[in-house]
Enzyme design. Structure first.
Site, PDB file in Angstrom:
ATOM      1  NE  ARG A  97      -3.961  -1.605   2.348  1.00 34.51           N
ATOM      2  CZ  ARG A  97      -5.396  -1.891   2.839  1.00 34.51           C
ATOM      3  NH1 ARG A  97      -5.341  -1.233   3.866  1.00 34.51           N
ATOM      4  NH2 ARG A  97      -6.152  -3.024   2.549  1.00 34.51           N
ATOM      5  NE  ARG A 125     -17.592  -0.755   2.127  1.00 38.56           N
ATOM      6  CZ  ARG A 125     -16.561  -0.773   1.267  1.00 38.56           C
ATOM      7  NH1 ARG A 125     -15.027  -1.849   0.791  1.00 38.56           N
ATOM      8  NH2 ARG A 125     -16.011   0.340   2.216  1.00 38.56           N
ATOM      9  NE  ARG A 162     -17.082  -0.813   6.010  1.00 39.02           N
ATOM     10  CZ  ARG A 162     -15.801  -1.243   5.750  1.00 39.02           C
ATOM     11  NH1 ARG A 162     -15.484  -2.115   5.093  1.00 39.02           N
ATOM     12  NH2 ARG A 162     -14.976  -0.597   5.136  1.00 39.02           N
ATOM     13  NE  ARG A 165     -12.483   3.473   4.250  1.00 44.63           N
ATOM     14  CZ  ARG A 165     -13.536   3.670   4.263  1.00 44.63           C
ATOM     15  NH1 ARG A 165     -14.796   2.558   3.301  1.00 44.63           N
ATOM     16  NH2 ARG A 165     -15.042   3.742   4.920  1.00 44.63           N
TER      17      ARG A 165
END
Length: 286
Positions: free
Chosen positions: A143, A177, A221, A232
């Protein structure tokens, strides 16, 4: 494992060779080979359908579908799909000194260190060698450029697939999601149908709805809010650009713009990876 810790702490040039010899010696004992890269200028090498020795990395923003496509390729090629997030979750569920350390890190909201991630990944690769696994597809690692440099000193990555998707679509996917609170299944209620305009192609993605018995148990979430998702994505782009450049200058980066959902994107991804013949032969034999 000691060699990898040394790679993190000591002289980079010396310890890279040490780590390479360490993992290569383990590999040689079990017939696990690390071929030189064949990917050049974003083109995947044409692969013998019987070959299972791929060493690939999947990059992409949160919500782009790295895990979905990596797991499909894993089944198609017969190589393990290794997601570093799963390695951390598995270790958290274990009873070991490292699991206690990880629990403290996660509870404090801190990032898991490169050293711990590399240790978990190295153990997973070593276990795979012992089981006779050949090759791997990494998902979620590296990452950062530092992680890419460490990985480069440990093994030879053949190809890096960078999945890309419009940010407005990524945002809709992340906000759609849902998780079933009972079975833990992952679903997506977003129905995306964006028309093309000003030369920009449209994109359509149907929702991935749960079975009826999960419908009333869906939860969101806590961090899937518009503000958090945008931040993010911003952080991902900030960290990922040096990683992409690291692999681009080495001729290993394959950029792939997802044209839509799985039915539309999957066959095009296979063609980009020179695996369309492989998939057709498997389908004919099924």
């Amino acid at each position: 494992m000691t060699a990898l810790r040394g790679l993190l702490r000591g002289n980079a040039a010396v310890n890279t060779r040490t780590a390479g010899r360490w993992i290569s010696s383990v590999a040689a004992e079990s017939g696990f080979s690390f071929p030189a890269s064949q990917a050049r200028k974003g083109v995947a090498p044409r692969r013998d359908p019987g070959s299972r020795n791929v060493q690939w990395v999947f990059l992409g923003c949160p919500g782009v579908g790295k895990g979905t496509y990596a797991s499909r390729l894993s089944r198609l090629l017969g190589v393990p799909h290794i997601a570093t997030g799963d390695l951390v979750r598995d270790e958290l569920a274990a009873t070991s000194p490292l699991s206690k350390q990880l629990t403290e890190i996660v509870n404090r909201g801190h990032l898991v260190s490169d050293e711990i991630i590399i240790d978990l990944l190295s153990k997973r690769l070593e276990d795979g060698v012992a089981k006779g696994e050949s090759g791997f597809i990494l998902d979620g690692f590296p990452r950062t450029r530092r992680q890419a440099e460490i990985l480069d000193g440990v093994t030879e990555i053949e190809l890096v697939v960078n999945l890309k998707l419009r940010e407005d679509v990524l945002l809709a996917k992340c906000l759609g999601r849902r998780i079933c609170s009972q079975c833990g299944g992952n679903f997506n209620v977003a129905s995306i149908d964006i028309k093309g305009e000003n030369g920009r192609p449209g994109i359509a993605m149907p929702p991935l709805l749960p079975p009826e018995h999960c419908m009333s148990k869906l939860i969101t979430r806590a961090d899937d809010t518009e503000e958090v998702v945008k931040e993010r994505l911003r952080l991902y782009h900030e960290l990922s650009q040096p990683v992409e450049e690291f692999y681009r200058i080495r001729g290993k980066l394959l950029e792939f713009d997802l044209p839509g959902g799985i039915p539309e994107s999957w066959p095009k991804l296979l063609r980009a990876l020179n695996l369309d013949d492989h998939n057709e032969k498997q389908s004919a034999a099924a």
